[in-house]
Design a protein around this motif. Structure first.
Motif, PDB file in Angstrom:
ATOM      1  N   VAL A   1      -0.437  -7.271  -3.216  1.00 22.29           N
ATOM      2  CA  VAL A   1       0.570  -6.439  -2.555  1.00 22.29           C
ATOM      3  C   VAL A   1       0.331  -6.400  -1.054  1.00 22.29           C
ATOM      4  CG1 VAL A   1       1.319  -4.029  -2.248  1.00 22.29           C
ATOM      5  CG2 VAL A   1       1.069  -4.980  -4.545  1.00 22.29           C
ATOM      6  N   VAL A   2       1.430  -6.462  -0.303  1.00 19.26           N
ATOM      7  CA  VAL A   2       1.430  -6.069   1.105  1.00 19.26           C
ATOM      8  C   VAL A   2       2.372  -4.875   1.189  1.00 19.26           C
ATOM      9  CG1 VAL A   2       1.924  -6.719   3.479  1.00 19.26           C
ATOM     10  CG2 VAL A   2       1.018  -8.423   1.887  1.00 19.26           C
ATOM     11  N   ALA A   3       1.821  -3.705   1.461  1.00 20.79           N
ATOM     12  CA  ALA A   3       2.607  -2.476   1.484  1.00 20.79           C
ATOM     13  C   ALA A   3       2.722  -1.946   2.904  1.00 20.79           C
ATOM     14  CB  ALA A   3       1.966  -1.412   0.588  1.00 20.79           C
ATOM     15  N   ALA A   4       3.912  -1.490   3.252  1.00 15.56           N
ATOM     16  CA  ALA A   4       4.148  -0.808   4.523  1.00 15.56           C
ATOM     17  C   ALA A   4       4.613   0.600   4.190  1.00 15.56           C
ATOM     18  CB  ALA A   4       5.188  -1.550   5.354  1.00 15.56           C
ATOM     19  N   ILE A   5       3.853   1.584   4.635  1.00 20.83           N
ATOM     20  CA  ILE A   5       4.068   2.970   4.232  1.00 20.83           C
ATOM     21  C   ILE A   5       4.475   3.809   5.436  1.00 20.83           C
ATOM     22  CG2 ILE A   5       3.044   4.993   3.138  1.00 20.83           C
ATOM     23  CD1 ILE A   5       0.996   3.147   1.828  1.00 20.83           C
ATOM     24  N   ASP A   6       5.601   4.488   5.308  1.00 19.24           N
ATOM     25  CA  ASP A   6       6.033   5.427   6.337  1.00 19.24           C
ATOM     26  C   ASP A   6       5.456   6.793   5.996  1.00 19.24           C
ATOM     27  OD1 ASP A   6       7.252   6.936   8.283  1.00 19.24           O
ATOM     28  OD2 ASP A   6       9.226   6.942   7.320  1.00 19.24           O
ATOM     29  N   ALA A   7       4.220   7.004   6.408  1.00 15.14           N
ATOM     30  CA  ALA A   7       3.508   8.275   6.239  1.00 15.14           C
ATOM     31  C   ALA A   7       2.124   8.086   6.838  1.00 15.14           C
ATOM     32  CB  ALA A   7       3.393   8.674   4.767  1.00 15.14           C
TER      33      ALA A   7
END
Length: 296
Positions: free
Chosen positions: A53-59
Motif C-alpha cells: 500500500v501507498v497511503a495518503a492520509i488527510d489527518a
C-alpha cells in the motif's frame, strides 16, 4: 500489485471518513465514506487485501509536540496562506492527537510513516497530505475552492464550486483514474449537480477529498520528483505536490481549461435530473444518441 489509498480521516470516531482506492495502474476501484476504525479496516481488507500500500492520509500523522503548532503547519501556512489554504495546528494537548488516529491506523496496518522510506513490493507506506494546498498546485488556483460547508455559503454557491472541483479533477486526473467510465463518479457528479440541501453536498465531501488523496498517493509513488515534504519525519510533516512561486501574482485562473467532455457531462446530469429513473449509463447513452455520436 500496489494499491494507492486515499483517506480523508476524521479526527474522532463519530464523523465520517472518506476512503478511495486506486489499482496498480491508477484506476479508481472504490470510493465511499465510513465512520468507525473497524469499517475502515473492513474496506481495506476488501479492496486492498495483502497487497502493498501507498497511503495518503488527510489527518495529522506524526505529532510529537505537546502544545503549539508543528513546523510542517507553519510551512504550509507560509507557502499557502495567501491561497486561504493554511493549516490547523496539531498537538498532543488535543485529545484527538494523543495519539493521532492516523498514526494508530498506520501502525495497525504496518505502514511506514517516515517519508524517507520509499514503497516497494515488500514495503507499505503512509504519508500525511492536505487536499487544499494540493488543489492549489494541481489545479492552478488563486484561492481554494469554496465547496465545503461554511457560514455564508448557500447550496447554490457551493454547487457551483463543486462543479469546478469535479471539472478540475476530470481534467487533471480523469484519464489516469478512469473517471469518465466510472459509475460511482457519474453518481457523484449527478448528486452534486442536483443538490437541493446542504446535506446533499456534505455527505460527499469526505469521499471526494479521499479521491484527491488517492491521486496524491499515486504521485508519491510514481512521480516523487513532483512532491515536496514540508517538515520532518521526527517532528511531523505534510507532503504537497510542489510549492507556489513566492513572487507570482495571484492571477491564476480558478476556472478549468476548456474541457471538451464538460458539456457532455452537464448534459448527462441534466438528463438524470429530469429522468431520475435512468441509470448513469443509460443517461450517457441517451445523450450520445441525441448528439449523434452513435449515428456518426
Amino acid at each position: 500489485m500496489t494499491r494507492h489509498v486515499g483517506i480523508d480521516l476524521a479526527w474522532g470516531t463519530t464523523a465520517r471518513t472518506g476512503v478511495a482506492v486506486l489499482d496498480e495502474g491508477g484506476r479508481l476501484v472504490h470510493s465511499s465514506s465510513v465512520v468507525t476504525d473497524a469499517q475502515i479496516d473492513d474496506l481495506l481488507a476488501e479492496h486492498v487485501g495483502t497487497a502493498p500500500v501507498v497511503a495518503a492520509i488527510d489527518a495529522p500523522l506524526v505529532v510529537p509536540n505537546a502544545t503549539g503548532m508543528r513546523e510542517a503547519e507553519r510551512l504550509v501556512t507560509r507557502h499557502f496562506g495567501r491561497f486561504s489554504a493554511g493549516a490547523y495546528p496539531a498537538n498532543r494537548a488535543n485529545p484527538h492527537f494523543d495519539p493521532p488516529r492516523a498514526e494508530c491506523l498506520a501502525h495497525r496496518h504496518g505502514w511506514a510513516t517516515d517519508p524517507g522510506v520509499r514503497p516497494d513490493d515488500a514495503t507499505s507506506v503512509a504519508v500525511e497530505v492536505y487536499p487544499h494546498p494540493a488543489m492549489v498546485m494541481l489545479f492552478g488556483l488563486d484561492r481554494v475552492l469554496p465547496y465545503k460547508a461554511r457560514r455564508g455559503r448557500d447550496v447554490a454557491s457551493r454547487t457551483a464550486a463543486w462543479q469546478l472541483l469535479l471539472d478540475h479533477l476530470d481534467r487533471v486526473a480523469g484519464t489516469l483514474l478512469g473517471l469518465p467510465s466510472n459509475p460511482r463518479w457519474a453518481e457523484i457528479r449527478h448528486a452534486t449537480a442536483t443538490a437541493r440541501r446542504p446535506v446533499d453536498l456534505d455527505r460527499l465531501e469526505d469521499e471526494v477529498d479521499a479521491i484527491v488523496c488517492a491521486y496524491l498517493a499515486w504521485l508519491w509513488h510514481h512521480e516523487p520528483e513532483r512532491m515536496v515534504v514540508l517538515g520532518t519525519a521526527a517532528d511531523g510533516y505534510i507532503v504537497v505536490p510542489g510549492l507556489p512561486d513566492p513572487h507570482e501574482a495571484r492571477s491564476r485562473p480558478t476556472t478549468p481549461r476548456r474541457d471538451p467532455d464538460a458539456a457532455r457531462r452537464r448534459a448527462v446530469d441534466a438528463v438524470l435530473a429530469e429522468m431520475p429513473m435512468l441509470t448513469p449509463e443509460a443517461a450517457q447513452r441517451l445523450v450520445a444518441i441525441v448528439s449523434g455520436e452513435l449515428l456518426a
